[in-house]
Design a protein around this motif. Structure first.
Motif, PDB file in Angstrom:
ATOM      1  N   LYS A  64       0.950  -1.237   0.041  1.00  0.00           N
ATOM      2  CA  LYS A  64       0.024   0.099  -0.171  1.00  0.00           C
ATOM      3  C   LYS A  64       0.808   1.295   0.064  1.00  0.00           C
ATOM      4  O   LYS A  64       1.774   1.417   1.021  1.00  0.00           O
ATOM      5  CB  LYS A  64      -0.976  -0.087   1.050  1.00  0.00           C
ATOM      6  CG  LYS A  64      -1.672   1.169   1.322  1.00  0.00           C
ATOM      7  CD  LYS A  64      -2.708   1.062   2.321  1.00  0.00           C
ATOM      8  CE  LYS A  64      -3.819   2.147   2.431  1.00  0.00           C
ATOM      9  NZ  LYS A  64      -4.743   2.070   3.578  1.00  0.00           N
ATOM     10  N   SER A  67       0.425   7.459   1.891  1.00  0.00           N
ATOM     11  CA  SER A  67      -0.347   8.430   1.316  1.00  0.00           C
ATOM     12  C   SER A  67       0.260   9.950   1.206  1.00  0.00           C
ATOM     13  O   SER A  67      -0.567  10.934   0.790  1.00  0.00           O
ATOM     14  CB  SER A  67      -1.413   8.650   2.484  1.00  0.00           C
ATOM     15  OG  SER A  67      -0.678   8.853   3.854  1.00  0.00           O
ATOM     16  N   HIS A  72      -0.478   8.430  -6.972  1.00  0.00           N
ATOM     17  CA  HIS A  72      -1.143   7.402  -6.682  1.00  0.00           C
ATOM     18  C   HIS A  72      -1.072   7.249  -5.187  1.00  0.00           C
ATOM     19  O   HIS A  72      -0.701   6.227  -4.836  1.00  0.00           O
ATOM     20  CB  HIS A  72      -0.464   6.070  -7.390  1.00  0.00           C
ATOM     21  CG  HIS A  72      -0.356   6.435  -8.928  1.00  0.00           C
ATOM     22  ND1 HIS A  72      -1.622   6.333  -9.606  1.00  0.00           N
ATOM     23  CD2 HIS A  72       0.387   6.396  -9.706  1.00  0.00           C
ATOM     24  CE1 HIS A  72      -1.457   6.577 -10.877  1.00  0.00           C
ATOM     25  NE2 HIS A  72      -0.002   6.626 -10.810  1.00  0.00           N
ATOM     26  N   GLN A  75      -2.632   3.802  -2.855  1.00  0.00           N
ATOM     27  CA  GLN A  75      -3.017   2.825  -3.807  1.00  0.00           C
ATOM     28  C   GLN A  75      -2.352   1.644  -3.513  1.00  0.00           C
ATOM     29  O   GLN A  75      -1.211   1.587  -3.086  1.00  0.00           O
ATOM     30  CB  GLN A  75      -3.084   3.189  -5.387  1.00  0.00           C
ATOM     31  CG  GLN A  75      -3.873   4.331  -5.611  1.00  0.00           C
ATOM     32  CD  GLN A  75      -4.059   4.614  -7.238  1.00  0.00           C
ATOM     33  OE1 GLN A  75      -3.357   3.922  -7.872  1.00  0.00           O
ATOM     34  NE2 GLN A  75      -4.602   5.630  -7.726  1.00  0.00           N
ATOM     35  N   THR A 179     -11.235  -4.119 -10.752  1.00  0.00           N
ATOM     36  CA  THR A 179     -11.008  -4.065  -9.452  1.00  0.00           C
ATOM     37  C   THR A 179     -10.955  -5.675  -8.947  1.00  0.00           C
ATOM     38  O   THR A 179     -11.827  -6.509  -9.535  1.00  0.00           O
ATOM     39  CB  THR A 179     -11.843  -3.538  -8.639  1.00  0.00           C
ATOM     40  OG1 THR A 179     -13.339  -4.088  -8.517  1.00  0.00           O
ATOM     41  CG2 THR A 179     -12.256  -2.106  -9.088  1.00  0.00           C
ATOM     42  N   TYR A 186      -8.637  -2.595  -1.467  1.00  0.00           N
ATOM     43  CA  TYR A 186      -9.034  -2.378  -2.724  1.00  0.00           C
ATOM     44  C   TYR A 186      -8.021  -2.121  -3.827  1.00  0.00           C
ATOM     45  O   TYR A 186      -7.255  -1.300  -4.012  1.00  0.00           O
ATOM     46  CB  TYR A 186      -9.966  -0.880  -2.512  1.00  0.00           C
ATOM     47  CG  TYR A 186     -10.820  -0.533  -3.969  1.00  0.00           C
ATOM     48  CD1 TYR A 186     -11.752  -1.345  -4.324  1.00  0.00           C
ATOM     49  CD2 TYR A 186     -10.287   0.564  -4.722  1.00  0.00           C
ATOM     50  CE1 TYR A 186     -12.750  -0.802  -5.367  1.00  0.00           C
ATOM     51  CE2 TYR A 186     -11.132   0.746  -5.767  1.00  0.00           C
ATOM     52  CZ  TYR A 186     -12.285   0.271  -6.240  1.00  0.00           C
ATOM     53  OH  TYR A 186     -12.987   0.339  -7.203  1.00  0.00           O
ATOM     54  N   TRP A 188      -7.181  -2.017  -7.697  1.00  0.00           N
ATOM     55  CA  TRP A 188      -7.774  -1.607  -8.524  1.00  0.00           C
ATOM     56  C   TRP A 188      -6.841  -1.164  -9.644  1.00  0.00           C
ATOM     57  O   TRP A 188      -5.355  -1.095  -9.476  1.00  0.00           O
ATOM     58  CB  TRP A 188      -8.788  -0.550  -8.458  1.00  0.00           C
ATOM     59  CG  TRP A 188      -8.214   0.731  -7.979  1.00  0.00           C
ATOM     60  CD1 TRP A 188      -7.646   1.109  -6.839  1.00  0.00           C
ATOM     61  CD2 TRP A 188      -8.076   2.109  -8.974  1.00  0.00           C
ATOM     62  NE1 TRP A 188      -7.462   2.434  -6.819  1.00  0.00           N
ATOM     63  CE2 TRP A 188      -7.606   2.934  -7.895  1.00  0.00           C
ATOM     64  CE3 TRP A 188      -8.631   2.354  -9.979  1.00  0.00           C
ATOM     65  CZ2 TRP A 188      -7.398   4.156  -8.215  1.00  0.00           C
ATOM     66  CZ3 TRP A 188      -8.419   3.630 -10.576  1.00  0.00           C
ATOM     67  CH2 TRP A 188      -7.737   4.637  -9.737  1.00  0.00           C
ATOM     68  N   GLY A 189      -7.009  -0.719 -10.898  1.00  0.00           N
ATOM     69  CA  GLY A 189      -6.298   0.183 -11.652  1.00  0.00           C
ATOM     70  C   GLY A 189      -5.260  -0.890 -12.184  1.00  0.00           C
ATOM     71  O   GLY A 189      -5.573  -1.997 -12.579  1.00  0.00           O
TER      72      GLY A 189
END
Length: 204
Positions: A64, A67, A72, A75, A179, A186, A188-189
Motif C-alpha cells: 500500500k 499517502s 497514486h 493505492q 478491481t 481495494y 484496482w487500476g
C-alpha cells in the motif's frame, strides 16, 4: 502438500501460464473511446509480482503506497518502478525496486517469466515480472514510499470471477477499470489489470 512439492507445482503452473500467447494490456482497455497518440513515448518500468509458498496456498505480496506520495497515494501496488540508467533491464529494475521498497533480497527470488507489457495512464510501459520468493526474508517497508506490505491468496487474484469492472469520473469522462478487492484492500487500476492478465492465462 509439502512445501517443496507446492513450490514445484506452482513453478510449473506459472511457467505454463506465462508461456501462453496474449496481447499486452493498458489502463485504457475498458475505455475504447480513448484515442492514444500513435507517436507517444512510453518510459520503461518493471514491477515484481512476488509469490510466496504458504501452508494454506501460495500468496502474492503487495504494497500500500504511502499517502504522502505525489502520485497514486494510498493505492495498492506491486513493488517496482522505472528503469534507471544503471539497470540491466526491466527485470533488474523490478528486483532493485523490490529490495528498496520492501527489503526483498534479489538472491532469494526466482524469476519465472514476464507478462506482456502494460501501458499506464502516466506514460509508462510496465513489464510485470512474475517470481517465486524461495526463502523467508525480513520485510522492511521504505517509509517514504510504502505504508504497508501485505499478502493476498494467489487463488483469489487468479480467479477471473473475483474481478469486477467499476468506473469513476476522470478528466471529465467516465473511466472504467478492473478491481479485485480482498478484505480491506481495494486492488484496482493497473495492479488489478496486470493480475487479470495473469488470471486469464492461469485459467486457460
Amino acid at each position: 502438500m509439502r512445501k517443496s512439492q507446492q513450490v514445484h507445482e506452482l513453478i510449473k503452473n506459472l511457467a505454463l501460464a506465462l508461456g501462453r500467447a496474449g496481447d499486452g494490456s493498458s489502463d485504457f482497455d475498458l475505455n475504447p473511446d480513448v484515442q492514444l497518440p500513435p507517436s507517444r513515448k512510453l518510459r520503461p518500468a518493471g514491477v515484481l509480482i512476488p509469490i510466496i509458498a504458504h501452508p494454506d496456498g501460495p500468496r502474492v505480496i503487495l504494497t500500500k503506497r504511502s499517502s504522502a506520495l505525489k502520485h497514486h497515494p494510498g493505492q495498492i501496488a506491486f513493488p517496482g518502478g522505472k528503469v534507471d540508467e544503471g539497470d540491466a533491464g526491466v527485470v533488474a529494475a523490478a528486483l532493485r525496486e523490490a529490495h528498496e521498497e520492501i527489503g526483498l533480497p534479489p538472491n532469494v527470488v526466482r524469476v519465472i517469466g514476464e507478462l506482456p507489457n502494460h501501458e499506464t495512464v502516466t506514460g509508462f510501459q510496465v513489464t510485470p515480472v512474475v517470481a517465486i520468493v524461495e526463502q523467508a526474508f525480513e520485510v522492511r517497508p521504505e517509509p517514504g514510499e510504502v505504508a504497508e506490505v501485505f499478502t493476498v491468496p494467489l487463488a483469489h487474484v487468479s480467479d477471473p470471477a473475483n474481478f469486477v469492472v467499476q468506473g469513476r469520473r476522470w478528466r471529465g469522462q467516465r473511466r472504467y477499470y478492473y478491481t479485485v478487492p480482498y478484505g480491506p484492500y481495494y486492488i484496482w487500476g493497473a495492479s488489478a489489470r496486470m493480475l487479470r492478465s495473469l488470471a486469464d492465462r492461469m485459467t486457460e
